[in-house]
Design a protein around this motif. Structure first.
Motif, PDB file in Angstrom:
ATOM      1  N   ASP A  98       8.003   1.519   2.482  1.00  0.00           N
ATOM      2  CA  ASP A  98       7.437   2.151   1.291  1.00  0.00           C
ATOM      3  C   ASP A  98       5.919   2.149   1.244  1.00  0.00           C
ATOM      4  O   ASP A  98       5.329   2.921   0.484  1.00  0.00           O
ATOM      5  CB  ASP A  98       7.942   1.450   0.025  1.00  0.00           C
ATOM      6  N   HIS A  99       5.283   1.305   2.023  1.00  0.00           N
ATOM      7  CA  HIS A  99       3.833   1.172   1.905  1.00  0.00           C
ATOM      8  C   HIS A  99       3.118   1.450   3.230  1.00  0.00           C
ATOM      9  O   HIS A  99       2.374   2.421   3.327  1.00  0.00           O
ATOM     10  CB  HIS A  99       3.475  -0.222   1.368  1.00  0.00           C
ATOM     11  N   ASP A 101       4.098   2.471   6.331  1.00  0.00           N
ATOM     12  CA  ASP A 101       4.380   3.733   7.019  1.00  0.00           C
ATOM     13  C   ASP A 101       3.814   4.922   6.248  1.00  0.00           C
ATOM     14  O   ASP A 101       3.251   5.842   6.850  1.00  0.00           O
ATOM     15  CB  ASP A 101       5.880   3.907   7.242  1.00  0.00           C
ATOM     16  N   HIS A 102       3.919   4.883   4.946  1.00  0.00           N
ATOM     17  CA  HIS A 102       3.391   5.994   4.145  1.00  0.00           C
ATOM     18  C   HIS A 102       1.863   6.077   4.244  1.00  0.00           C
ATOM     19  O   HIS A 102       1.308   7.113   4.619  1.00  0.00           O
ATOM     20  CB  HIS A 102       3.815   5.851   2.682  1.00  0.00           C
ATOM     21  N   HIS A 103       1.179   5.001   3.881  1.00  0.00           N
ATOM     22  CA  HIS A 103      -0.285   5.049   3.834  1.00  0.00           C
ATOM     23  C   HIS A 103      -0.912   5.191   5.220  1.00  0.00           C
ATOM     24  O   HIS A 103      -1.899   5.922   5.377  1.00  0.00           O
ATOM     25  CB  HIS A 103      -0.839   3.810   3.131  1.00  0.00           C
ATOM     26  N   SER A 105       0.377   6.669   7.804  1.00  0.00           N
ATOM     27  CA  SER A 105       0.572   8.055   8.264  1.00  0.00           C
ATOM     28  C   SER A 105      -0.502   8.965   7.700  1.00  0.00           C
ATOM     29  O   SER A 105      -1.015   9.846   8.389  1.00  0.00           O
ATOM     30  CB  SER A 105       1.955   8.564   7.854  1.00  0.00           C
TER      31      SER A 105
END
Length: 144
Positions: A98-99, A101-103, A105
């Motif tokens: 949730d954190h 991998d998202h940020h 990327s």
């Protein structure tokens, strides 16, 4: 071979006071592992979130701290990590999914905040300069 995945695997430190709900005492918050987002970036995030940053598929700026979006996202990653590290069951998975991998990327995207930089030179980002809306379009809704 053992891979060190950071401090997720540590149980909360014993200096957190365990108190019952009936005792009336407040529970001390756990101590932070890292004192700043920058320390977190150097000691935890970059050593564990390893990618090939070639400038084509992924970009990074060595002077990342000149990019307001990057600073904000690293700060968010640090704060989420400090919270989720205390969950010994799924904290590391939630943090990555949730954190991180998202940020990461977004940060590493060639069209992301470091789009103008290369591995040798920082170039200031261009900031959007929106016009102010006419008076009254967005009234201040804070209670005064």
């Amino acid at each position: 071979m053992t891979i060190d995945i950071g401090r997720f695997s540590e149980a909360p430190s014993s200096d957190v006071e365990e108190t019952g709900a009936d005792s009336g005492q407040e529970q001390k918050p756990p101590e932070l592992v890292y004192g700043s987002a920058e320390e977190f970036l150097h000691e935890q995030l970059l050593p564990t979130y390893v990618r090939d940053v070639d400038g084509r598929a992924a970009k990074w700026c060595l002077e990342w701290y000149f990019h307001p979006e990057a600073v904000s996202r690293v700060e968010a990653l640090w704060r989420a990590w400090e919270h989720l590290r205390l969950d010994g069951a799924t904290g590391i998975s939630v943090w990555f999914k949730d954190h991180a991998d998202h940020h990461m990327s977004v940060l590493l995207d060639p069209r992301g905040p470091f789009y103008k930089c290369d591995m040798q030179k920082h170039r200031d980002p261009e900031h959007m300069e929106p016009q102010k809306a006419p008076n009254g379009w967005f009234p201040d809704v804070r209670v005064r």
